[in-house]
Motif scaffolding. Structure first.
Motif, short mmCIF file in Angstrom:
data_model
loop_
_atom_site.label_atom_id
_atom_site.label_comp_id
_atom_site.label_asym_id
_atom_site.label_seq_id
_atom_site.Cartn_x
_atom_site.Cartn_y
_atom_site.Cartn_z
N SER A 1 -17.95 -4.06 17.64
CA SER A 1 -18.20 -3.67 19.07
C SER A 1 -19.69 -3.15 19.10
N THR A 2 -20.34 -2.63 17.93
CA THR A 2 -21.83 -2.09 18.15
C THR A 2 -22.56 -3.55 17.88
N LEU B 1 -28.59 -0.02 22.31
CA LEU B 1 -27.34 0.62 22.48
C LEU B 1 -27.25 1.45 23.92
N ILE B 2 -28.48 2.16 23.90
CA ILE B 2 -28.22 3.07 24.92
C ILE B 2 -28.52 2.57 26.31
N TYR B 3 -29.26 1.39 26.24
CA TYR B 3 -29.26 0.45 27.59
C TYR B 3 -27.99 -0.45 27.84
N ALA B 4 -27.30 -0.77 26.58
CA ALA B 4 -25.95 -1.26 26.95
C ALA B 4 -24.89 -0.48 27.42
N ALA B 5 -24.91 0.78 27.25
CA ALA B 5 -24.01 1.69 27.56
C ALA B 5 -24.15 1.98 29.06
N LEU C 1 -21.81 7.01 26.56
CA LEU C 1 -22.66 6.96 25.65
C LEU C 1 -22.51 7.43 24.23
N SER C 2 -21.72 8.58 24.29
CA SER C 2 -21.32 9.40 23.11
C SER C 2 -20.44 8.46 22.30
N GLY C 3 -19.54 7.66 22.93
CA GLY C 3 -18.64 6.92 22.33
C GLY C 3 -19.50 5.59 21.64
N VAL C 4 -20.21 5.05 22.31
CA VAL C 4 -21.23 4.02 21.70
C VAL C 4 -21.96 4.49 20.66
N LEU C 5 -22.51 5.73 20.43
CA LEU C 5 -23.32 6.24 19.53
C LEU C 5 -22.55 6.61 18.00
#
Length: 378
Positions: free
Chosen positions: A129-130, A291-295, A302-306
């Motif tokens: 996913s990342t 990743l921040i932009y993608a979120a 954002l917390s889930g992505v990071l």
């Protein structure tokens, strides 16, 4: 007005196929026809497809690869566009509506949208996913701006049928037909397009066994295409050649980057904690912004992505092992006639259902038709 036929190649996809077909039925711009290629399945794939009211094609034997299954259906396509969808991929309701307008440009031969993972249950799915979020919101937009995308993802690509037929169908000479066609069309002066607003959700390997199979296929296929196309890319599509060479450089230098903190500790007086903190900080600075932009772009937590970010190093380690294996096998041993390279297509997920789900007449998994080597592979 464009017309669309969907081809869904399927081998033992009883479990995942319903969600795929339901997503096609929910399209805001419905396709004109849906064809499921039941490629010698030993489960209820054909029955599931028929229950959804779509066309079902059954080859007399297992064809051995996704491209061959797609080519089996191609003569049945009479529309001007063909959408190839994997049997475990779910399209957003507006996928077709969003992608099709790019074909108003007569130079466009193939187009595809953004791919995301359907599930993030295991470390491998979280890592993938990342990777998807980073690649489709950093590398792919840059390539699109330069009119030279590296690949139109095979799980959800739309093709202009005339170009596909003129090319001889979905390419079977390499293990990754999507990259082969994307590069070939751009070399020929046609356009490949990334449509960022169109989203497809793919089912990715949930464990290491199937991740290894998928990554080995992807990496071997990439190197097969390098061997086949790089010279012509340099001449006819130099920007795409730049992305390919940068990808090769990244593979070659990745071990050195990963070893950097250890080398710093071994060759300087810097404390290990400081060396690793510096390395981790550099990694975070390079990885986090996309990743921040993608979120934000996709409305994700954002917390889930990071929180998924550490998992990507597990998948990166697998990628690196098989990338180096592909370099050695496909770009060294094959040209020296010491190996045939990867010629057998294997999915990155279990494709054999449990015994209770097979119909009584179906043979057990070990007796299913053998996979066929790819035609034209070195």
């Amino acid at each position: 007005m464009h017309t669309v036929t969907v081809i869904v190649p399927a081998h033992n996809e009883e479990e995942g196929l319903p969600a795929t077909l339901q997503s096609l039925a929910r399209q805001t711009a419905p396709p004109d026809r849906i064809l499921v290629v039941d490629d010698a399945s030993t489960d209820r794939t054909g029955e599931v497809a028929a229950a959804h009211g779509v066309g079902v094609l059954r080859p007399p034997r297992n064809l051995g690869s996704k491209a061959k299954a797609q080519n089996y259906a191609l003569p049945h396509c009479t529309t001007d566009l063909v959408l190839a969808v994997d049997a475990d991929t779910v399209l957003a309701p507006d996928y077709i509506e969003t992608v099709v307008p790019v074909f108003d440009d007569p130079d466009v031969a193939v187009a595809a949208g953004t791919v995301r993972t359907r599930r993030t249950r295991t470390v491998w799915e979280r890592g993938r996913s990342t990777e998807y979020l980073f690649g489709f919101h950093w590398h792919r937009p840059i390539q699109a701006r330069a009119n030279s995308p590296m690949v139109c993802s095979g799980c959800c690509s739309v093709f202009r049928r005339d170009d596909l037929v003129a090319f001889g169908g979905f390419p079977e000479r390499t293990i990754v037909e999507d990259m082969d066609f994307t590069w070939s069309q751009q070399i020929a002066g046609r356009r490949a397009v990334y449509v960022s607003d169109a989203v497809a959700l793919a089912a990715d390997p949930e464990d290491l066994t199937y991740l290894r199979k998928q990554v080995w296929r992807w990496m071997a296929g990439f190197c097969q295409n390098v061997r086949l196309h790089l010279g012509r890319l340099v001449v006819h599509k130099p920007l795409l050649a730049v992305w390919v060479l940068l990808a090769l450089l990244e593979i070659l230098t990745a071990p050195l980057w990963w070893a950097t903190p250890f080398l710093v500790v071994a060759t300087t007086d810097q404390p290990p904690a400081s060396a690793f903190a510096w390395w981790a900080g550099a990694e975070l600075a390079l990885t986090a912004p996309p990743l921040i932009y993608a979120a934000r772009r996709r409305g994700l937590s954002l917390s889930g992505v990071l929180l998924n970010l550490p998992c990507v190093y597990a998948t990166k380690a697998v990628n690196l092992v098989y990338a180096w294996k592909a370099l050695v096998v496909e770009l060294l041993l094959v040209p020296l006639h010491l190996s045939r390279g990867l010629t057998v297509y294997e999915k990155g997920r279990a494709d054999t259902p449990p015994p209770h789900s097979r119909p009584p007449h179906a043979p057990p998994p070990h007796s299913r038709p053998p996979r066929t080597p790819l035609a034209g592979s070195a």
